[in-house]
Design an enzyme around this catalytic site. Structure first.
Site, PDB file in Angstrom:
ATOM      1  N   LYS A  44     -19.023  24.210 -26.021  1.00  0.00           N
ATOM      2  CA  LYS A  44     -17.678  23.704 -26.292  1.00  0.00           C
ATOM      3  C   LYS A  44     -17.315  23.907 -27.767  1.00  0.00           C
ATOM      4  O   LYS A  44     -16.204  24.308 -28.091  1.00  0.00           O
ATOM      5  CB  LYS A  44     -17.581  22.212 -25.905  1.00  0.00           C
ATOM      6  CG  LYS A  44     -17.601  21.994 -24.392  1.00  0.00           C
ATOM      7  CD  LYS A  44     -17.775  20.535 -24.009  1.00  0.00           C
ATOM      8  CE  LYS A  44     -17.907  20.403 -22.492  1.00  0.00           C
ATOM      9  NZ  LYS A  44     -18.223  19.035 -22.051  1.00  0.00           N
ATOM     10  N   GLN A  88     -19.707  12.904 -24.307  1.00  0.00           N
ATOM     11  CA  GLN A  88     -20.432  13.648 -23.268  1.00  0.00           C
ATOM     12  C   GLN A  88     -21.147  12.684 -22.319  1.00  0.00           C
ATOM     13  O   GLN A  88     -21.891  11.810 -22.751  1.00  0.00           O
ATOM     14  CB  GLN A  88     -21.440  14.607 -23.926  1.00  0.00           C
ATOM     15  CG  GLN A  88     -22.162  15.524 -22.956  1.00  0.00           C
ATOM     16  CD  GLN A  88     -21.254  16.572 -22.318  1.00  0.00           C
ATOM     17  OE1 GLN A  88     -20.385  17.123 -22.965  1.00  0.00           O
ATOM     18  NE2 GLN A  88     -21.454  16.823 -21.030  1.00  0.00           N
ATOM     19  N   ASP A 111     -10.881  14.594 -22.070  1.00  0.00           N
ATOM     20  CA  ASP A 111     -11.565  14.661 -20.777  1.00  0.00           C
ATOM     21  C   ASP A 111     -10.728  14.008 -19.674  1.00  0.00           C
ATOM     22  O   ASP A 111     -11.104  14.053 -18.501  1.00  0.00           O
ATOM     23  CB  ASP A 111     -12.934  13.966 -20.860  1.00  0.00           C
ATOM     24  CG  ASP A 111     -14.082  14.952 -20.838  1.00  0.00           C
ATOM     25  OD1 ASP A 111     -13.830  16.151 -20.583  1.00  0.00           O
ATOM     26  OD2 ASP A 111     -15.236  14.524 -21.071  1.00  0.00           O
TER      27      ASP A 111
END
Ligand code: NDP
Length: 279
Positions: A44, A88, A111
């Site tokens: 990422k 994460q 997200d």
């Protein structure tokens, strides 16, 4: 369906938009040292840098307390140089992901998991949407897959893939069925699908004889096996499907490209004072 090619196009578009916007910052927080998570985060950051988004890679030890993690999230919420924040998952067992995700500024939640963003999607007025479903919908659009009136079957009901992709398919007027581990007869459901999205995390859960001739199959699964990285759908289904995403090279690259797109979207929303469509 070539996810690498489409992702390259999306990244090039994002790069142009970033150049117009100017400074853009993405911050990620990784707690613990799970190697797979570390690998995702690395990819990422690399992708962000390639399109001109500056990235902040925060790594915290597995024993980090909830209070410490919330403090980090709060600092990023307040930091004007940061436009997107990603925590994460999965987090170590001692940390409650729901509490952490709730603490994110919804306007920076790239997200799309913060309850405000998840709720907006459920209400059919999406704001920031999880990157994998965004990438899947972009693939379906790029290949002109007809969704209105189509029978769509989603295998998996996670907050990050199954549920949001089902909502997006519904929004495009597909008739959507969501399957999960308690579904009585999975093959009966999948055989009925014009569009089949599989996100279960089990190699070859869906075999070729479970796919309707000519169906569009989106294989989200990423399973590391002795034979390398494989999806949730047996590769033999390629011969039955009309369109199908390979693993690797299908949904994976689109997820990363869509995360970059979400970061731009978050910055643009903030420039508009993050006016939710309901405001
Ligand atoms: P989760 O483990 O959170 O969810 C898996 C879902 O699959 C659950 O809803 C589960 O049902 C369901 N399921 C499990 N076994 C079966 C079965 N035998 N029959 C039907 N349904 C079943 O996984 P994620 O959604 O996070 O990820 C799914 C897969 O996608 C993984 O391989 C992951 O690595 C991959 N992934 C890939 C991405 C990419 O960019 N390519 C991005 C995100 C994920 P229940 O709810 O009943 O337990």
């Amino acid at each position: 369906m070539d996810g690498n090619a489409l992702a390259a196009r999306v990244r090039a578009e994002v790069k142009e938009e970033v150049a117009q916007i100017g400074e853009l910052g993405l911050a990620t927080i990784l707690v613990g040292d799970d190697p797979a998570s570390g690998n995702y985060i690395r990819r990422k950051h690399q992708a962000a840098l390639e399109v001109g988004i500056s990235s902040t890679d925060i790594r915290l030890p597995a024993e980090t307390s909830e209070a410490e993690l919330l403090e980090r999230v709060e600092a990023l919420n307040e930091d004007d140089s940061i436009h997107g924040i990603l925590v994460q998952l999965p987090l170590p067992d001692a940390l409650d992901p729901a509490r952490i995700v709730r603490a994110l500024d919804p306007a920076k939640d790239v997200d799309g998991l913060q309850p405000l963003n998840a709720g907006q999607l459920y209400l059919g007025r999406p704001t920031l949407v999880p990157a994998t479903p965004v990438g899947i919908m972009a693939l379906l659009a790029a290949y002109d897959i007809r969704l209105s009136g189509a029978k769509a079957v989603v295998v998996g009901r996670s907050d990050i893939v199954g549920k949001p992709v089902a909502q997006l398919l519904l929004r495009q007027n597909a008739t959507v069925t969501i399957c999960h581990s308690r579904t009585r007869d999975l093959a009966r459901e999948t055989l009925d699908a014009d569009v089949l999205v599989v996100a279960a995390g089990h190699p070859a859960l869906v075999t070729a004889d479970m796919v309707q001739h000519g169906a569009t199959v989106i294989d989200v699964g990423m399973n590391r096996t002795d034979a390398g990285l494989v999806g949730d759908v047996d590769a033999a289904a390629m011969d039955i499907a009309g369109h199908m995403t390979p693993v690797p090279g299908g949904v994976g690259p689109m997820t990363i490209a869509s995360l970059l797109r979400n970061t731009v979207e978050a910055a643009q929303m903030r420039a508009r004072s993050f006016a939710f469509p309901c405001d």
